[in-house]
Design an enzyme around this catalytic site. Sequence first.
Site, mmCIF file in Angstrom:
data_model
loop_
_atom_site.group_PDB
_atom_site.id
_atom_site.type_symbol
_atom_site.label_atom_id
_atom_site.label_comp_id
_atom_site.label_asym_id
_atom_site.label_seq_id
_atom_site.Cartn_x
_atom_site.Cartn_y
_atom_site.Cartn_z
ATOM 1 N N ASP A 261 -42.841 -48.660 5.718
ATOM 2 C CA ASP A 261 -41.687 -48.300 6.553
ATOM 3 C C ASP A 261 -41.825 -46.860 7.030
ATOM 4 O OD1 ASP A 261 -41.207 -47.208 4.023
ATOM 5 O OD2 ASP A 261 -39.497 -48.506 3.607
ATOM 6 N N ASN B 281 -29.301 -50.233 -3.285
ATOM 7 C CA ASN B 281 -28.509 -51.337 -2.731
ATOM 8 C C ASN B 281 -29.303 -52.638 -2.684
ATOM 9 O OD1 ASN B 281 -30.334 -50.633 -0.800
ATOM 10 N ND2 ASN B 281 -28.874 -50.477 0.895
ATOM 11 N N HIS C 230 -32.367 -52.926 -1.455
ATOM 12 C CA HIS C 230 -33.344 -53.026 -0.359
ATOM 13 C C HIS C 230 -34.773 -52.992 -0.899
ATOM 14 C CE1 HIS C 230 -33.375 -48.349 0.424
ATOM 15 N NE2 HIS C 230 -34.398 -48.669 -0.319
ATOM 16 N N GLU D 231 -32.498 -53.420 4.727
ATOM 17 C CA GLU D 231 -31.160 -53.144 4.221
ATOM 18 C C GLU D 231 -30.335 -54.434 4.201
ATOM 19 O OE1 GLU D 231 -31.032 -50.326 2.946
ATOM 20 O OE2 GLU D 231 -30.603 -48.705 4.322
HETATM 21 C C1 F6R Z 1 -39.977 -46.403 0.402
HETATM 22 C C2 F6R Z 1 -39.107 -47.580 0.487
HETATM 23 C C3 F6R Z 1 -37.873 -47.741 -0.341
HETATM 24 C C4 F6R Z 1 -38.006 -47.195 -1.772
HETATM 25 C C5 F6R Z 1 -36.688 -47.373 -2.526
HETATM 26 C C6 F6R Z 1 -36.741 -46.762 -3.917
HETATM 27 O O1 F6R Z 1 -41.074 -46.543 1.284
HETATM 28 O O2 F6R Z 1 -39.367 -48.429 1.268
HETATM 29 O O3 F6R Z 1 -37.564 -49.108 -0.399
HETATM 30 O O4 F6R Z 1 -39.050 -47.866 -2.428
HETATM 31 O O5 F6R Z 1 -35.638 -46.799 -1.811
HETATM 32 O O6 F6R Z 1 -36.941 -45.373 -3.803
HETATM 33 P P1 F6R Z 1 -37.258 -44.479 -5.067
HETATM 34 O O7 F6R Z 1 -38.567 -44.961 -5.595
HETATM 35 O O8 F6R Z 1 -37.350 -43.050 -4.564
HETATM 36 O O9 F6R Z 1 -36.159 -44.694 -6.045
#
Ligand code: F6R
Length: 238
Positions: A65, A134, A136, A141
């Site tokens: 992403d 959440n 995702h 999302e």
């Molecule tokens: C990052 C991504 C997000 C993260 C998620 C968890 O490229 O796509 O889905 O993997 O928000 O983030 P952390 O690991 O910082 O808790």
Amino acid sequence: MHLSDDYADLSRQAAAAFADVARAKPDATVILATGNTPIGMYDELTRLVHAGTVDLSRLRVFQLDEYVGIAPDDRRALYGWMDRAALAPWGVPAEQVVRLPSRSDDFPAAIAAYEAAIAAAGGIDLCILGLGPNGHIGFNEPPADRDAPTRLIDLTPESIASNAPYWGGIDQVPTKAITAGMRVLLASRRIFLLVSGGAKRAILHEALHGPVTSQVPASYLQSAAGVEVFADRAAAGA
Ligand code: F6R
């Protein structure tokens, strides 16, 4: 579930499993998450590369992403984060990486090219994911259906808040992003979901044991093949 005592243990276990994939297929196709959780695994893999026990330089990498609306060389670009955390230390040349654009005159064409590149590469061998607060995965999302395509999205307030510590405040977080779609992630032959810390405990439980629903996109991992969850005790509640 691969249960680890703590984050360091989780990072080592996940790195060992990742390295096995690369040893079996040095030019494996991989999707690499950014965010904090996989950083320990990437660092451990870098250690293995330096120790000469695995070569990751032939991997074919697809971006998971990217924020939209920032310059490609903006300090917040997720490509830059992935490059610093993994590509550069592993010696993966840029031509082996398929990016998602932060800017484009023609996003539909860029999205079609991204999904076509994955198809042309024969699909994804290994997808590395973290878990959003959440539910995702990538920036899918909620609500996101299991067949949601690669697309532009508006970040939810919850994700903006969770990304704020990366960049020094909520006002620093871009509000739009482009994400590999659910259908891309779920079609991967193997998926490692990395989850650490007590703050993820409730959402991890919901994702793994709650109803399979577009309101918790990670819950679709329950019905996908090849999923392996790497969680520490704090996240697993064990
Ligand atoms: C990052 C991504 C997000 C993260 C998620 C968890 O490229 O796509 O889905 O993997 O928000 O983030 P952390 O690991 O910082 O808790």
